[in-house]
Design an enzyme around this catalytic site. Sequence first.
Site, PDB file in Angstrom:
ATOM      1  N   ASP A 170       0.870  -1.182   0.000  1.00 42.09           N
ATOM      2  CA  ASP A 170       0.000   0.000   0.000  1.00 42.09           C
ATOM      3  C   ASP A 170       0.903   1.228   0.000  1.00 42.09           C
ATOM      4  OD1 ASP A 170      -2.239   1.970   0.731  1.00 42.09           O
ATOM      5  OD2 ASP A 170      -3.328   0.080   0.858  1.00 42.09           O
TER       6      ASP A 170
ATOM      7  N   HIS B  82     -12.386  -0.549  -8.124  1.00 43.13           N
ATOM      8  CA  HIS B  82     -13.642   0.223  -8.175  1.00 43.13           C
ATOM      9  C   HIS B  82     -13.413   1.682  -7.746  1.00 43.13           C
ATOM     10  CE1 HIS B  82     -15.369  -0.442  -3.792  1.00 43.13           C
ATOM     11  NE2 HIS B  82     -14.150   0.030  -3.789  1.00 43.13           N
TER      12      HIS B  82
HETATM   13  C1  LIG Z   1     -10.785   0.957  -0.751  1.00 47.95           C
HETATM   14  S1  LIG Z   1      -9.222   0.689  -0.051  1.00 47.95           S
HETATM   15  C2  LIG Z   1      -9.103  -1.065  -0.067  1.00 47.95           C
HETATM   16  C3  LIG Z   1      -8.133  -1.580   0.934  1.00 47.95           C
HETATM   17  C4  LIG Z   1      -8.132  -3.104   1.092  1.00 47.95           C
HETATM   18  N1  LIG Z   1      -7.855  -3.788  -0.135  1.00 47.95           N
HETATM   19  C5  LIG Z   1      -9.440  -3.562   1.690  1.00 47.95           C
HETATM   20  O1  LIG Z   1     -10.251  -4.199   1.038  1.00 47.95           O
HETATM   21  O2  LIG Z   1      -9.664  -3.233   2.849  1.00 47.95           O
HETATM   22  C6  LIG Z   1      -8.116   1.162  -1.330  1.00 47.95           C
HETATM   23  C7  LIG Z   1      -6.661   1.167  -0.939  1.00 47.95           C
HETATM   24  O3  LIG Z   1      -5.892   1.684  -2.044  1.00 47.95           O
HETATM   25  C8  LIG Z   1      -4.783   2.373  -1.510  1.00 47.95           C
HETATM   26  N2  LIG Z   1      -4.237   3.261  -2.535  1.00 47.95           N
HETATM   27  C9  LIG Z   1      -4.820   4.367  -3.073  1.00 47.95           C
HETATM   28  N3  LIG Z   1      -4.013   4.919  -3.974  1.00 47.95           N
HETATM   29  C10 LIG Z   1      -2.905   4.158  -4.028  1.00 47.95           C
HETATM   30  C11 LIG Z   1      -1.702   4.230  -4.804  1.00 47.95           C
HETATM   31  N4  LIG Z   1      -1.495   5.183  -5.708  1.00 47.95           N
HETATM   32  N5  LIG Z   1      -0.769   3.287  -4.600  1.00 47.95           N
HETATM   33  C12 LIG Z   1      -0.956   2.288  -3.688  1.00 47.95           C
HETATM   34  N6  LIG Z   1      -2.085   2.172  -2.931  1.00 47.95           N
HETATM   35  C13 LIG Z   1      -3.034   3.111  -3.113  1.00 47.95           C
HETATM   36  C14 LIG Z   1      -5.372   3.106  -0.319  1.00 47.95           C
HETATM   37  O4  LIG Z   1      -4.387   3.528   0.582  1.00 47.95           O
HETATM   38  C15 LIG Z   1      -6.328   2.050   0.248  1.00 47.95           C
HETATM   39  O5  LIG Z   1      -5.723   1.293   1.250  1.00 47.95           O
END
Ligand SMILES: C[S@@+](CC[C@H](N)C(=O)[O-])C[C@H]1O[C@@H](n2cnc3c(N)ncnc32)[C@H](O)[C@@H]1O
Length: 395
Positions: free
Chosen positions: A262, A302
């Site tokens: 992440d 999504h």
């Molecule tokens: C909706 S959350 C889902 C987290 C996890 N997969 C779950 O189901 O609980 C989306 C995740 O994408 C990460 N994220 C957003 N932009 C990102 C990026 N550019 N690179 C890596 N991670 C990213 C956020 O920090 C977040 O933890």
Amino acid sequence: MNGPGDLDNLLSQLCRAAENFKRDHNDLERLAALKAARKLVQALETPQEGALLTGVSPIQVLCVRIAIDIDIFTTLTKSNGPVSLKELAAVKNADPSFTERVLRVLAGIGYVIEHEVRVYAANAMTRYMSDPGAVAVLKFQFDVCMPLYSKAPEYFRETGFQTPLESNKGLFQYVEKTEESIWSLMSKKHEDMDGFYTHMAGRRANLPIWVDWFPVQERIIDGFEDKDGSGLLVDVAGGRGHDLERFRAKFPSARGRLIVEDLPQVLEGINSGSGIECQPIDLFEPQPVQGARAYYMKFVLHDWADRQSQQILQQLKVAMKKGYSKLLIEEVILADKDAEPIPSLGDWMMLAIHCGMERTQSHWEGLLTSTGFRVVRFWNPPSPGQQSIIEAEVA
Ligand SMILES: C[S@@+](CC[C@H](N)C(=O)[O-])C[C@H]1O[C@@H](n2cnc3c(N)ncnc32)[C@H](O)[C@@H]1O
């Protein structure tokens, strides 16, 4: 209201579905009964009542939000019996007549029981709303999403009612007057981030867990090539690693590295020592873990429009070993017709916050094919309406 014949039909549909559910205790039957009950309510409601109730429905969320602030749900849940209005109001020194106005709405929507006049008791909904995960979900909806929804008509009028194609030029940026994403703004405020991950855990609370229904042994573990330093499972944008913890708990003896990836500031919040490695990444940069058995992504794509999703998939594809690595995407799949309310409303939430979207099966297939993947199978969860797993590999 429809004619008496329609009502008879709807009533017998509901009775049949409810009887089936009573007999089988199966979630499919429960959802069929719920759908039939909703249709019956719609048939009984006049258009005037229906339209008015839709118009004032934000007030329901508002009252639930205030009830959280004045500890209604926790107080009723902790109490051994019914609680008077005076006692409930006294918890936060609120005006009893103000508190009564909140409670009247809560009783009407089934969040508390009106035991006697101005005396209240907890029900299953009250108890659920005293859980920190449920509180975080509601706070996220009200505090973060509601201001976006209120500006959405203005934003879409100005943009000619087009689907935003760039994730950094959407409703969130319009309302917050920023070019940053919600992720980068949130990562600067630790309390927001804690609230978000409690929210994610809360959303998950009653959902089936993928490791409990997906054939993990057969699809991932059995074909694993156990060489030095091989990755078994990479949770891409996996937040604080909760899904890998569940994997580890279910398959404690599975060999191979488990890696949660992440943004660096998100991984800082993880307790080390659980045997799960942390790998900071940016989804749009090259994937650092090469040739792992499986790359799992849950509720990630999504959040992104198609173009950004393709860029993310492209980075993964380059790291994957053809014929060996699997891509497992856990997401909701929208029905082409008769979509359930939670996914179709969730689609709007994704649109408002991230320019993202929920996708139909053909949309997922098109997205993956256009990026050089082949869908092996759409795996449906035991409970319909929950997220599926899309198993794909490099084409
Ligand atoms: C909706 S959350 C889902 C987290 C996890 N997969 C779950 O189901 O609980 C989306 C995740 O994408 C990460 N994220 C957003 N932009 C990102 C990026 N550019 N690179 C890596 N991670 C990213 C956020 O920090 C977040 O933890």
